[in-house]
Design an enzyme around this catalytic site. Structure first.
Site, PDB file in Angstrom:
ATOM      1  N   GLU A  29       0.896  -1.067  -0.122  1.00 40.38           N
ATOM      2  CA  GLU A  29      -0.058  -0.220  -0.143  1.00 40.38           C
ATOM      3  C   GLU A  29       0.789   1.288  -0.465  1.00 40.38           C
ATOM      4  O   GLU A  29       2.042   1.271   0.300  1.00 40.38           O
ATOM      5  CB  GLU A  29      -0.694   0.095   0.943  1.00 40.38           C
ATOM      6  CG  GLU A  29      -1.547  -1.696   0.942  1.00 40.38           C
ATOM      7  CD  GLU A  29      -2.259  -1.877   2.402  1.00 40.38           C
ATOM      8  OE1 GLU A  29      -2.690  -0.902   3.271  1.00 40.38           O
ATOM      9  OE2 GLU A  29      -2.908  -2.633   2.829  1.00 40.38           O
ATOM     10  N   GLU A  62      -4.631  -6.420   1.996  1.00 38.39           N
ATOM     11  CA  GLU A  62      -4.060  -7.572   2.727  1.00 38.39           C
ATOM     12  C   GLU A  62      -3.791  -9.680   2.651  1.00 38.39           C
ATOM     13  O   GLU A  62      -3.010  -9.190   2.095  1.00 38.39           O
ATOM     14  CB  GLU A  62      -3.442  -7.516   4.533  1.00 38.39           C
ATOM     15  CG  GLU A  62      -3.033  -5.969   5.291  1.00 38.39           C
ATOM     16  CD  GLU A  62      -4.338  -5.019   4.475  1.00 38.39           C
ATOM     17  OE1 GLU A  62      -4.539  -5.249   4.485  1.00 38.39           O
ATOM     18  OE2 GLU A  62      -3.622  -3.741   4.861  1.00 38.39           O
ATOM     19  N   ALA A  86       3.038  -5.530  11.019  1.00 42.07           N
ATOM     20  CA  ALA A  86       3.273  -6.867  12.070  1.00 42.07           C
ATOM     21  C   ALA A  86       2.096  -6.731  12.526  1.00 42.07           C
ATOM     22  O   ALA A  86       1.629  -7.969  12.194  1.00 42.07           O
ATOM     23  CB  ALA A  86       4.247  -6.893  12.783  1.00 42.07           C
ATOM     24  N   ASP A  87       1.331  -6.217  12.311  1.00 46.45           N
ATOM     25  CA  ASP A  87      -0.034  -5.423  12.856  1.00 46.45           C
ATOM     26  C   ASP A  87      -1.322  -6.132  12.261  1.00 46.45           C
ATOM     27  O   ASP A  87      -2.072  -6.869  11.989  1.00 46.45           O
ATOM     28  CB  ASP A  87      -0.381  -4.507  13.821  1.00 46.45           C
ATOM     29  CG  ASP A  87       0.647  -4.016  14.898  1.00 46.45           C
ATOM     30  OD1 ASP A  87       0.484  -4.222  15.898  1.00 46.45           O
ATOM     31  OD2 ASP A  87       1.483  -3.439  14.557  1.00 46.45           O
ATOM     32  N   PHE A  88      -0.623  -5.241  10.851  1.00 51.61           N
ATOM     33  CA  PHE A  88      -1.562  -6.014   9.776  1.00 51.61           C
ATOM     34  C   PHE A  88      -1.095  -7.062   9.003  1.00 51.61           C
ATOM     35  O   PHE A  88      -2.200  -7.503   8.288  1.00 51.61           O
ATOM     36  CB  PHE A  88      -2.042  -3.850   8.511  1.00 51.61           C
ATOM     37  CG  PHE A  88      -1.837  -3.194   8.994  1.00 51.61           C
ATOM     38  CD1 PHE A  88      -2.336  -2.939  10.071  1.00 51.61           C
ATOM     39  CD2 PHE A  88      -0.561  -1.960   8.682  1.00 51.61           C
ATOM     40  CE1 PHE A  88      -2.084  -1.422  10.975  1.00 51.61           C
ATOM     41  CE2 PHE A  88      -0.622  -0.984   9.115  1.00 51.61           C
ATOM     42  CZ  PHE A  88      -1.611  -0.411  10.697  1.00 51.61           C
ATOM     43  N   MET A  90      -1.118  -9.823  10.652  1.00 53.37           N
ATOM     44  CA  MET A  90      -1.685 -10.884  10.868  1.00 53.37           C
ATOM     45  C   MET A  90      -2.864 -10.964   9.824  1.00 53.37           C
ATOM     46  O   MET A  90      -3.976 -11.952  10.233  1.00 53.37           O
ATOM     47  CB  MET A  90      -2.202 -10.299  12.123  1.00 53.37           C
ATOM     48  CG  MET A  90      -1.380 -10.281  13.440  1.00 53.37           C
ATOM     49  SD  MET A  90      -1.990  -9.954  14.932  1.00 53.37           S
ATOM     50  CE  MET A  90      -0.339  -9.649  15.570  1.00 53.37           C
ATOM     51  N   HIS A 131      -0.794  -0.874  16.724  1.00 55.47           N
ATOM     52  CA  HIS A 131       0.195  -0.650  15.709  1.00 55.47           C
ATOM     53  C   HIS A 131       1.435  -1.217  16.724  1.00 55.47           C
ATOM     54  O   HIS A 131       2.914  -0.076  16.180  1.00 55.47           O
ATOM     55  CB  HIS A 131       0.324   1.063  15.154  1.00 55.47           C
ATOM     56  CG  HIS A 131      -0.869   1.016  14.908  1.00 55.47           C
ATOM     57  ND1 HIS A 131      -1.875   0.895  14.738  1.00 55.47           N
ATOM     58  CD2 HIS A 131      -1.082   1.300  13.121  1.00 55.47           C
ATOM     59  CE1 HIS A 131      -2.744   1.373  13.791  1.00 55.47           C
ATOM     60  NE2 HIS A 131      -1.860   1.796  12.743  1.00 55.47           N
TER      61      HIS A 131
HETATM   62  C1  LIG Z   1      -5.792  -3.542   8.251  1.00 54.31           C
HETATM   63  C2  LIG Z   1      -4.978  -2.078   8.181  1.00 54.31           C
HETATM   64  N1  LIG Z   1      -4.194  -2.671   6.752  1.00 54.31           N
HETATM   65  C3  LIG Z   1      -3.814  -1.055   6.308  1.00 54.31           C
HETATM   66  C4  LIG Z   1      -3.578   0.377   7.320  1.00 54.31           C
HETATM   67  C5  LIG Z   1      -2.987   1.581   7.376  1.00 54.31           C
HETATM   68  N2  LIG Z   1      -3.834   2.558   6.873  1.00 54.31           N
HETATM   69  C6  LIG Z   1      -4.711   3.153   8.214  1.00 54.31           C
HETATM   70  S1  LIG Z   1      -5.432   3.689   7.755  1.00 54.31           S
HETATM   71  C7  LIG Z   1      -5.308   3.534   6.011  1.00 54.31           C
HETATM   72  C8  LIG Z   1      -5.954   4.535   4.965  1.00 54.31           C
HETATM   73  C9  LIG Z   1      -7.354   4.057   4.556  1.00 54.31           C
HETATM   74  O1  LIG Z   1      -8.384   4.554   3.823  1.00 54.31           O
HETATM   75  P1  LIG Z   1     -10.107   5.024   3.996  1.00 54.31           P
HETATM   76  O2  LIG Z   1     -10.393   3.749   4.295  1.00 54.31           O
HETATM   77  O3  LIG Z   1      -9.904   5.687   2.975  1.00 54.31           O
HETATM   78  O4  LIG Z   1     -10.276   5.914   5.365  1.00 54.31           O
HETATM   79  P2  LIG Z   1      -9.537   6.879   5.667  1.00 54.31           P
HETATM   80  O5  LIG Z   1      -8.020   6.954   6.343  1.00 54.31           O
HETATM   81  O6  LIG Z   1      -9.434   8.074   4.436  1.00 54.31           O
HETATM   82  O7  LIG Z   1     -10.922   7.783   6.376  1.00 54.31           O
HETATM   83  C10 LIG Z   1      -4.354   2.716   5.778  1.00 54.31           C
HETATM   84  C11 LIG Z   1      -3.815   2.311   4.661  1.00 54.31           C
HETATM   85  C12 LIG Z   1      -4.564  -0.653   9.139  1.00 54.31           C
HETATM   86  N3  LIG Z   1      -4.193   0.705   9.391  1.00 54.31           N
HETATM   87  N4  LIG Z   1      -4.530  -1.669   8.739  1.00 54.31           N
END
Ligand SMILES: Cc1ncc(C[n+]2csc(CCOP(=O)(O)OP(=O)(O)O)c2C)c(N)n1
Ligand SMILES: [Mg+2]
Lengths: 327, 340
Positions: A29, A62, A86-88, A90, A131
């Protein structure tokens, strides 16, 4: 030697591998945006040199990041899958543990799964329960996986190269607090072999075995104890599976005392494996039983006074070391 | 937020004025949080809801205390809109005694079960699957309540999104999915990693009634939410509300947004919901002064919350060991004078 941060050194290492082998590629990502990775620019600029077929900015998916890496590995490429934390990671344990780790064996050796999974570990201040986890023991427990946890920029770069070149699936764990830490990185290829530890402090009274950021704290511990006239061998394991038993056994035979320090929760952790193995194999050399130190068995709390209770600090390591030396 | 709302009609100026106040409270909370983060009083990271206030506000205005919501990493606005106390939330962000989660969680783990706010979340999409479970519990217990799950546009590419939507339809659960489409997933433009026509089409593929709304128009969100929530409450099964909005700030407060075209933020900010709502209120009989003083009151409330949070003490370190589990709780440190 050139001084650079861990994140920069690892990005350089990845770029060098991408140049060397056209079948190496990375997916994850936010890899191709100007942000370029989690928060330390681990991929910034790579898209310009290698293009979107090799620096693949994935959907937030993921299971497919991991699953696609497995599929692409058995089909003849060398993917580097970045799970961010590592948390993601999972979220994709199934594809890693049930597929990547077992395909070669289950299918009678027909296929190899040459992939690297990057997963950041460790407490970063205030990152709290989801995290901050250090899950290396989960993967050491899984037959079929190699696990590395470099703790310096040079090792980060050099072990990433070995991980990419390996035909086994490699879990590559980098500590968030190390991303911006600097260190000397060799100007040559600088490949660091899998399975070889590094003695980062030489001593004769006590062996401390550690890895990742904790190995840096153990260097501090050794320096403090040196002030008390205690000389400590500090071994930075660098690779957790297969771990460098020769280096650890040789050190324990010299010092007769072993402490294994880890940031992860102590119960069921990898330190227990090392302590037990050394007890089984170097019993006669031990002046006292081996000891380990790790975090209390709790999720990582947010507020600082509580977060500090989770941390394996130099002071706590020193206390355990003194107890060991007095025994 | 309260049961009275069930009888109020949408688009009534008095009602919209209340929504305006809630949006101001959220905006003030988010702006002050950033200030305090920059000043070092808040650790970790904060995901701000600035520019998206109308969605949580308009939706939660139609929920009762006994209804559940499940939030995500960008949860401050949802929490305030569902009735969590901003002062307790600010204490949580500052890691102080009296925080909503006892200072254990911080910004990404705010929860207030007393008002049906079952938690923000650091892991994307997990609120969706837990949300269908909460809806099943409602059915099993035979209580009169519904579940609302907030999900970001980027998160609609995770597998659990599909599992949850399918599941909700199969069991005809009382659940409203609210997709907040702010255009971004961290530093990536969500469209660039998303196939097809988007979340509404995806929801419809499961046979779920799905509707699109201008998420910066609090009147429109409120009206659509009122309708959909009434249907869910009436046994109409899962519904999907897709709200178009824009993430005004960075993904987290310290994100420099190097990936965003210059001028985009400023252009899109012209459409932000609070200014639009203020204009509507003035067009519908409110005095400018009333609107200004309502906004000032919101900032004053948050300033007081910040002051109270700074006055509150840090939790005793021994609380770290509490609430892990009943059987086999953690063993505290022995050597360093830590908890016995
Ligand atoms: C399973 C997982 N993958 C990746 C992340 C890292 N992450 C946190 S917010 C985010 C983007 C989320 O985008 P969206 O769903 O559009 O929500 P927004 O932040 O725009 O409100 C990412 C990739 C995470 N927290 N959990
Ligand atoms: Mg988004």
């Amino acid at each position: 030697m050139t001084e650079m941060t861990f994140a920069d050194a690892v990005r350089e290492g990845l770029a060098e591998e991408l140049r060397r082998d056209p079948l190496v590629w990375a997916l994850g990502e936010d890899l191709s945006t100007a942000h370029g990775g989690t928060s330390a620019n681990q991929y910034v600029g790579l898209i310009d040199e290698f293009g979107p077929k090799r620096i693949v900015n994935t959907p937030i998916s993921e299971n497919t990041i991991m699953g696609a890496a497995v599929g692409a590995a058995v089909a003849g490429t060398r993917p580097v899958a970045d799970l961010r934390m590592a948390d993601f990671g999972m979220c994709a344990v199934d594809e890693l543990v049930n597929q990547a780790a077992k395909i070669r064996y289950m299918f009678g050796g027909q296929a190899r799964v040459p992939l690297v999974v990057r997963q950041a570990i460790g407490v970063r201040k205030g990152a709290a329960a989801q995290h901050s986890q250090s899950t290396e023991a989960w993967y050491v427990h899984t037959p079929g996986l190699v696990v590395v946890a470099p703790g310096t920029p040079a090792d980060g770069r050099g072990l990433l190269k070995s991980a990419i070149r390996a035909d086994d699936p490699v879990v590559y764990m980098e500590h968030k607090d190390l991303w911006l830490a600097s260190g000397d990185v060799p100007d040559d290829e600088g490949v660091v072999p899998i399975g070889v530890a590094k003695t980062v402090r030489e001593g004769s009274d006590l062996t401390i075995v550690s890895w990742s950021k904790m190995a840096r704290l153990c260097e501090e511990v050794a320096d403090t104890l040196a002030g008390d006239g205690v000389s400590v061998d500090v071994i930075d394991l660098r690779t957790l599976w297969p771990w460098d038993k020769d280096a650890v056994y040789a050190s324990v035979c010299k010092t007769g005392r072993l402490l294994v320090a880890q940031e992860a929760v102590q119960v069921g952790g990898f330190a227990a494996e090392i302590a037990t193995d050394v007890t089984e194999n170097c019993f006669d050399a031990l002046k006292t039983h081996a000891r380990r130190i790790g975090a209390p068995r709790m999720p990582v709390p947010y507020a600082e006074p509580m977060e500090n209770e989770f941390r394996v600090t130099p002071e706590r390591i020193i206390a355990r070391a003194r107890e060991l030396l007095a025994a | 937020m309260s049961n009275e709302n069930d009888t109020q009609r949408t688009n009534e100026p008095a009602r919209i004025f209340e929504l305006y106040k809630t949006m101001c409270l959220i905006r003030a909370f988010e702006e002050r949080s950033e200030d305090e983060f920059d000043a070092g009083f808040i650790n970790g990271s904060i995901h701000q809801y600035i520019g998206e206030e109308a969605i949580g506000t308009g939706v939660c205005a139609n929920l009762r205390d006994t209804d559940y919501i499940l939030s995500n990493h960008r949860g401050h606005g949802h929490s305030i809109a569902k009735g969590a106390d901003p002062e307790s939330m600010m204490k949580e962000l500052m890691g102080r005694v009296g925080g909503t989660s006892g200072a254990k969680g911080g910004s990404m783990h705010i929860a207030d079960f007393s008002v049906g706010m079952l938690g923000a979340n650091g892991v994307l999409a997990d609120g969706l699957t837990m949300g269908v479970g909460a809806a099943q519990a409602i059915c099993l217990r035979g209580v009169d309540a519904i579940v609302t799950v907030f999900v970001g546009d980027g998160t609609t590419n995770r597998g659990p999104f599909y599992e949850a939507l399918n599941w909700a339809m199969v069991y005809e659960l009382p659940i409203l999915f609210v997709c907040e489409n702010n255009g971004y997933a961290s530093s990536t433009v969500t469209r660039s990693i998303t196939a097809g026509e988007g979340p509404v089409a995806r929801a419809k593929a499961f046979g779920m009634p799905a509707f699109d709304v201008d998420g910066n128009d609090v009147n429109a969100v409120d009206a659509l939410a009122a309708d959909l929530i009434a249907r869910v409450r009436g046994g109409g099964g899962p519904h999907f509300l897709h709200a178009r909005t824009y993430r005004v700030k960075g993904h987290i407060s310290r994100d420099k947004m190097l990936y965003r075209p210059e001028g985009e933020t400023e252009e899109r900010f012209k459409d932000e919901p609070i200014g639009r709502c203020a204009a509507w209120l003035i067009a519908n009989g409110f005095e400018e002064a009333e609107i200004v003083s309502a906004r000032d009151a919101a900032y004053a409330q948050i300033d007081a919350a910040v002051a109270a949070a700074k006055d509150a003490s840090f939790p005793n370190k021994n609380l770290a060991y509490a609430d892990v589990q009943d059987f086999g709780p953690p063993e505290p440190w022995q050597q360093d004078g830590g908890a016995a």
